[in-house]
Design an enzyme around this catalytic site. Structure first.
Site, PDB file in Angstrom:
ATOM      1  N   CYS A 139       0.841  -1.204   0.000  1.00  0.00           N
ATOM      2  CA  CYS A 139       0.000   0.000   0.000  1.00  0.00           C
ATOM      3  C   CYS A 139       0.878   1.258   0.000  1.00  0.00           C
ATOM      4  O   CYS A 139       1.602   1.499  -0.955  1.00  0.00           O
ATOM      5  CB  CYS A 139      -0.952  -0.026   1.198  1.00  0.00           C
ATOM      6  SG  CYS A 139      -2.289   1.193   1.093  1.00  0.00           S
ATOM      7  N   HIS A 260      -3.497  -5.465  -0.803  1.00  0.00           N
ATOM      8  CA  HIS A 260      -3.189  -6.063   0.498  1.00  0.00           C
ATOM      9  C   HIS A 260      -3.344  -7.588   0.463  1.00  0.00           C
ATOM     10  O   HIS A 260      -4.419  -8.105   0.790  1.00  0.00           O
ATOM     11  CB  HIS A 260      -4.108  -5.490   1.582  1.00  0.00           C
ATOM     12  CG  HIS A 260      -3.807  -4.091   1.972  1.00  0.00           C
ATOM     13  ND1 HIS A 260      -2.976  -3.767   3.026  1.00  0.00           N
ATOM     14  CD2 HIS A 260      -4.234  -2.922   1.439  1.00  0.00           C
ATOM     15  CE1 HIS A 260      -2.909  -2.440   3.132  1.00  0.00           C
ATOM     16  NE2 HIS A 260      -3.660  -1.911   2.183  1.00  0.00           N
ATOM     17  N   GLU A 262      -2.145  -9.657   2.550  1.00  0.00           N
ATOM     18  CA  GLU A 262      -2.251 -10.168   3.926  1.00  0.00           C
ATOM     19  C   GLU A 262      -3.684 -10.133   4.437  1.00  0.00           C
ATOM     20  O   GLU A 262      -4.034 -10.851   5.385  1.00  0.00           O
ATOM     21  CB  GLU A 262      -1.326  -9.367   4.857  1.00  0.00           C
ATOM     22  CG  GLU A 262      -1.842  -8.040   5.359  1.00  0.00           C
ATOM     23  CD  GLU A 262      -1.807  -6.918   4.338  1.00  0.00           C
ATOM     24  OE1 GLU A 262      -2.275  -5.806   4.637  1.00  0.00           O
ATOM     25  OE2 GLU A 262      -1.295  -7.164   3.210  1.00  0.00           O
TER      26      GLU A 262
END
Length: 437
Positions: A139, A260, A262
């Protein structure tokens, strides 16, 4: 039965330290005070793959203390506020004051510039680029990497990109009502690292996956050193890397992901949307571990030799012995300092017990006076040297200019090499001798 020696709990050997990954915190306000935090998903994945996260606090002045965080084996930079536009905008923005104010109101939690965090993270990114330290940017971290290398950003995707496209190409990059559940399509570039991680999840030739994102800015002009890895439907770059600095097995990893991976999980469980989601962290950790090994192999970490008073006195006597020998050699009159012979004995004993030096090296040290015991034999040796010099001069007088130049260059090179090797051997053997004393 032998005794068991307890190890010193203080770790002096860097090879015994687990790989360290620096992560810069983000700050928020809680109970009227600033609190630093880092998303737990990032920390969990770093630990899972064998590294230790070291959190760099976002406090004033930390950007000047980054040397204190060494050794640094990797850097992971993630979400945060907008980067100060003055760091990448060389011209006045095309957005009107009214549009800028609207952006600030719509994205209030992100548009508050944090110059200290900018300074810390840009410094770390540049350090990684200069020293080839593995870097993963997620990000904002990907935007920091691009800006550090001279790239630029869209101040606001909706104003500068989305609204200028036909409806079918528009992409929603942020959903305040569905933070973790929001997904949008990205197209993966073939033969990129992302392709290798997600290839088993791609549907035929479409090369598309659904990703989670939460940002209103993004890469506008990609820095020259990077290559794209993924694009959203609106053309925004969602991932890039440096192909010349990507080889996890060799400790090379420079990459930025706008989305993202994760957070691409099923209902906050450990099960990811795709098997490739944790691959960025896994390959990053692999590079961090390899970088640490490479760093340890090239960086000598000498253990400090602590001498008691007796050993320190012996060291001084040995140094005094060699100093006298050097003085006698340069003055060319060893026989005139017979009163100092006892002090030379220490140097003589050291050389006689030394087996690491070659015969030529030992002869040279003897000529320096370290083992001078007979001034007459020393003078005889000087006479032989003079005869050899005369023969050499006669031979060189018969050589042409080109031959003499080549000869001089050769012996200059040999002299440098011999000097370096001799210095290393002398240093090593002196240390061993002191330990034996």
């Amino acid at each position: 039965m032998g005794t068991i020696e307890m190890e010193n709990p203080k770790v002096n050997d860097l090879s015994q330290i687990l790989p360290r990954v620096l992560v810069v915190s983000r700050r928020t306000v809680r109970k009227n005070k600033f609190v630093d935090f880092v998303g737990e998903y990032h920390l969990d994945l770093i630990v899972r793959y064998g590294c230790v996260p070291v959190i760099v606090p976002r406090v004033t002045g930390v950007h000047m203390l980054l040397e204190s965080f060494k050794p640094i084996h990797g850097v992971l930079l993630c979400e945060g506020e907008d980067i100060d536009p003055s760091l990448y905008e060389s011209e006045i923005s095309s957005l009107s004051p009214e549009e800028l104010q609207e952006i600030r109101e719509t994205h209030a939690s992100d548009t508050a510039i944090d110059k200290e965090k900018d300074s810390i993270e840009l410094s770390l990114a540049k350090l990684c680029l200069e020293q080839n330290i593995p870097y993963l940017g997620i990000c904002r971290g990907s935007q920091i990497l691009n800006v550090a290398c001279g790239g630029t950003l869209y101040l606001d995707l909706e104003k500068e990109l989305t609204n200028k496209l036909p409806e079918e190409r528009r992409t929603k990059h942020i959903d305040y009502d569905n933070y973790d559940g929001h997904r949008h399509v990205v197209r993966i570039v073939e033969n990129s690292p992302l392709h290798s991680w997600f290839k088993d999840s791609l549907n035929g030739d479409k090369m598309e996956i659904l990703v989670n994102s939460y940002h209103h800015q993004g890469v506008k002009r990609l820095a020259q050193r990077f290559v794209p890895m993924a694009f959203a439907s609106d053309g925004l770059m969602e991932g890039f890397y440096d192909p010349d600095a990507y080889n996890p097995e060799e400790g090379k990893f420079i990459m930025g992901l706008q989305f993202h991976p994760e957070r691409m999980r099923q209902d906050d469980l450990d099960e990811f949307d795709y098997p490739g989601c944790p691959a960025a962290y896994q390959e990053f950790a692999k590079a961090v571990i390899a970088y640490q090994k490479k760093l340890n192999s090239t960086m000598s970490v000498p253990k400090t030799l602590k001498l008691d008073r007796e050993m320190e006195n012996k060291r001084k006597i040995l140094v005094r012995s060699f100093s006298l020998a050097k003085h006698m050699y340069t003055r060319g009159a060893p026989g005139k300092i017979a009163s100092k012979e006892s002090e030379l004995e220490v140097g003589a004993e050291f050389l006689e017990s030394n087996t690491a030096l070659s015969a030529e090296q030992e002869m040279r040290l003897k000529e320096m006076g370290a083992t001078v015991r007979n001034g007459g034999s020393y003078m005889k040796k000087l006479k032989v040297d003079e005869d050899k010099q005369m023969m050499a001069r006669n031979m060189m007088n018969k050589m042409n200019i080109e031959q003499l130049s080549e000869l001089m260059a050769f012996y200059h090179l040999m002299g440098n090499i011999c000097g370096d090797v001799l210095e290393r051997k002398l240093h090593g053997n002196v240390n061993e001798y002191i330990k034996e004393l």
